[in-house]
Design an enzyme around this catalytic site. Structure first.
Site, PDB file in Angstrom:
ATOM      1  N   SER A  60       0.863   8.883   0.978  1.00 18.25           N
ATOM      2  CA  SER A  60      -0.380   9.621   1.071  1.00 18.25           C
ATOM      3  C   SER A  60      -0.242  10.991   1.732  1.00 18.25           C
ATOM      4  O   SER A  60      -1.158  11.808   1.685  1.00 18.25           O
ATOM      5  CB  SER A  60      -1.398   8.796   1.866  1.00 18.25           C
ATOM      6  OG  SER A  60      -0.935   8.570   3.196  1.00 18.25           O
ATOM      7  N   LYS A 113      -1.531  16.422   9.278  1.00 19.84           N
ATOM      8  CA  LYS A 113      -2.204  15.614   8.255  1.00 19.84           C
ATOM      9  C   LYS A 113      -3.650  15.363   8.655  1.00 19.84           C
ATOM     10  O   LYS A 113      -3.957  15.170   9.839  1.00 19.84           O
ATOM     11  CB  LYS A 113      -1.454  14.291   8.073  1.00 19.84           C
ATOM     12  CG  LYS A 113      -1.961  13.443   6.900  1.00 19.84           C
ATOM     13  CD  LYS A 113      -1.088  12.204   6.724  1.00 19.84           C
ATOM     14  CE  LYS A 113      -1.585  11.309   5.594  1.00 19.84           C
ATOM     15  NZ  LYS A 113      -0.737  10.113   5.405  1.00 19.84           N
ATOM     16  N   SER A 164       4.377   6.497   3.266  1.00 18.40           N
ATOM     17  CA  SER A 164       3.569   7.703   3.053  1.00 18.40           C
ATOM     18  C   SER A 164       4.158   8.989   3.601  1.00 18.40           C
ATOM     19  O   SER A 164       3.640  10.066   3.327  1.00 18.40           O
ATOM     20  CB  SER A 164       2.157   7.502   3.624  1.00 18.40           C
ATOM     21  OG  SER A 164       1.431   6.624   2.816  1.00 18.40           O
TER      22      SER A 164
END
Length: 474
Positions: free
Chosen positions: A150, A75, A174
């Site tokens: 996210s 990420k 997330s």
């Protein structure tokens, strides 16, 4: 594209049925083919092929490492030395970290090949991955829908074979919510079990890095690699991280069901899918225990107060001078601050900063932040009490399946409500695992969440593995 699980690819590589270069090039080709999904901010093709060539040399020499030659994604809020790390924000558009995050070092030591940095909501603030400053991420199952957030890019990459594993971060759901929306497995570990060193902070008392994979065994495999004590993280836990139990039978197991996790507004299809999973556990020997989380209704407000307050503090460094890009044409210090933050922060980040400043401001601190801190203690107590009667809790991961792109972007409060089942777990600092338990009438994945006691991830993996194995056997 080689459509296999991480452990299957690892086995094929070790047995020299396929080379790391072949697998890596196949993944890079899939990334290019599926580029319209927006799963990546940065693709490291040259670096990945070079790492794959080195992995093949080591495999030929008989070297054995846990992830040797396996292509993975990270990420874009997790620091990677020499590779751009943007947090999907224009403020960090050109930032190249001089060091690796603890978890990235662990992946590299294990021999993993990093193919790129996964797209996300800016600074991890969002539940749909529509708030990236560069491009919107799309759902891997239905590209007219959101992938969740996210960590939407991480989930999308795994679900569409653009990586065999991806690291995500979870502040209020997330990892688990996008895992649910894309039909993959996602673990939010116990707070402090995985080092946050090198994770660009959103809310430091809630943030946690975790793995996203296609199978439960893959998820456990990666978690065992990245967990562990780190002296560079002051909150890292140096005690026993393996308090859970490994088991293959459900006899004698107790699974808690709290009525608060099944409100009347819950999608009937999601309720039915999770209830069917509960029935599976009961039919195979587990005892279903009715329990309650009395403070459940306070969790969402508590989370948005605490997380926004911490975000305000963490993002104060981005001012165009100490940190981040600087707006051009500024005449004085005040203009640098104002123009840089106006130009380079996106709308959701600005919203959270304003909310955080409000709850911390004079006259409102006691009414909001202090009260939320007390509610946090209450939520943790309620979870501890509920889990004292059982091995784990079960509930939906999200109140809906993946919704249409753009559907909630003009109504942030409605989007925030999508975190209702995940945020209490972060507040309590407990582990939560999301895995697929069904499909709705639109063909979209439905996720269920297993919540465990602190450092009892092994118990969650065992419960999830038994369920997953039974579904695969059908």
């Amino acid at each position: 594209m080689i459509k296999k699980s991480l452990l299957e690819i690892k086995r094929d590589l070790a047995e020299k049925k396929v080379s790391s270069v072949e697998v890596t090039k196949a993944v890079l080709a899939q990334i290019e083919k599926k580029s319209d999904l927006g799963a990546y901010v940065t693709v490291c093709a040259d670096e990945a092929v070079a790492a794959a060539e080195e992995a093949d040399r080591q495999i030929a020499a008989g070297v054995d490492k846990p992830l040797l030659g396996v292509p993975v994604a990270v990420k874009d809020n997790i620091c990677t030395e020499g590779i751009r790390t943007t947090c999907a924000s224009r403020f960090l558009e050109n930032y190249i970290p001089p060091y690796d995050a603890f978890v990235v070092k662990k992946l590299k030591d294990a021999g993993a090949v990093i193919v790129g940095k996964a797209n996300m909501d800016e600074f991890a603030m969002g539940s749909s991955s529509e708030y990236s400053a560069f491009k919107t991420v799309k759902n891997a199952v239905d590209d007219t829908r959101v992938p969740g957030g996210s960590s939407g890019g991480s989930a999308c990459a795994v679900a569409s074979y653009q990586a065999y594993m991806a690291l995500g971060s979870d502040t209020g759901g997330s990892i688990r919510q996008p895992a649910s929306f894309n039909g993959v497995v996602g673990l939010k570990p116990t707070y402090s079990a995985v080092s946050r060193y090198g994770l660009i902070a959103f809310a430091s008392s809630l943030d946690q890095i975790g793995p996203m994979t296609r199978t439960v065994d893959d998820c456990k495999y990666v978690y065992d690699i990245i967990k562990g004590y780190d002296k560079n993280d002051s909150t890292s836990y140096s005690g026993n991280l393996d308090l859970g139990e490994k088991f293959t039978s459900l006899k004698g197991r107790r699974i808690g069901v709290a009525k608060e996790f099944f409100p009347s507004a819950l999608s009937p299809e999601i309720k039915a899918a999770v209830e069917k999973a509960i029935a599976f556990y009961k039919d195979n020997g587990a005892e279903i225990v009715e329990t309650e989380i009395k403070s459940f209704d306070m969790a969402l407000a508590c989370y948005y107060i605490l997380s926004s307050a911490e975000a305000t503090s963490n993002l104060s460094r981005y001012d165009g001078i100490k940190y981040g890009r600087r707006a051009e044409g500024c005449k004085n210090l005040q203009e640098i601050y104002y123009k840089s933050r106006t130009e380079f922060f996106g709308p959701e980040v600005k919203r959270r900063i304003m909310l955080g400043n409000f709850v911390l401001s004079s006259g409102y601190y006691d009414a909001f932040y202090l009260k939320a801190s007390k509610v946090r203690t209450l939520i943790k107590k309620d979870f501890d009490e509920a889990l004292s009667k059982c091995d784990a809790l079960i509930c939906p991961t999200a109140p809906t399946t993946a919704y249409k792109l753009g559907q909630k972007i003009t109504d942030p409060v409605e989007a925030y409500l999508g975190d209702i089942f995940t945020v209490p777990v972060n507040i309590a600092g407990l582990p939560g695992l999301s895995l697929r338990c069904g499909t709705d009438s639109d063909g979209l994945p439905i996720g269920m969440q297993l919540i465990g006691k602190a450092y009892c991830e092994e118990t969650l993996f065992s419960l999830a593995r038994i369920y997953e194995s039974a579904k695969e056997a059908k």
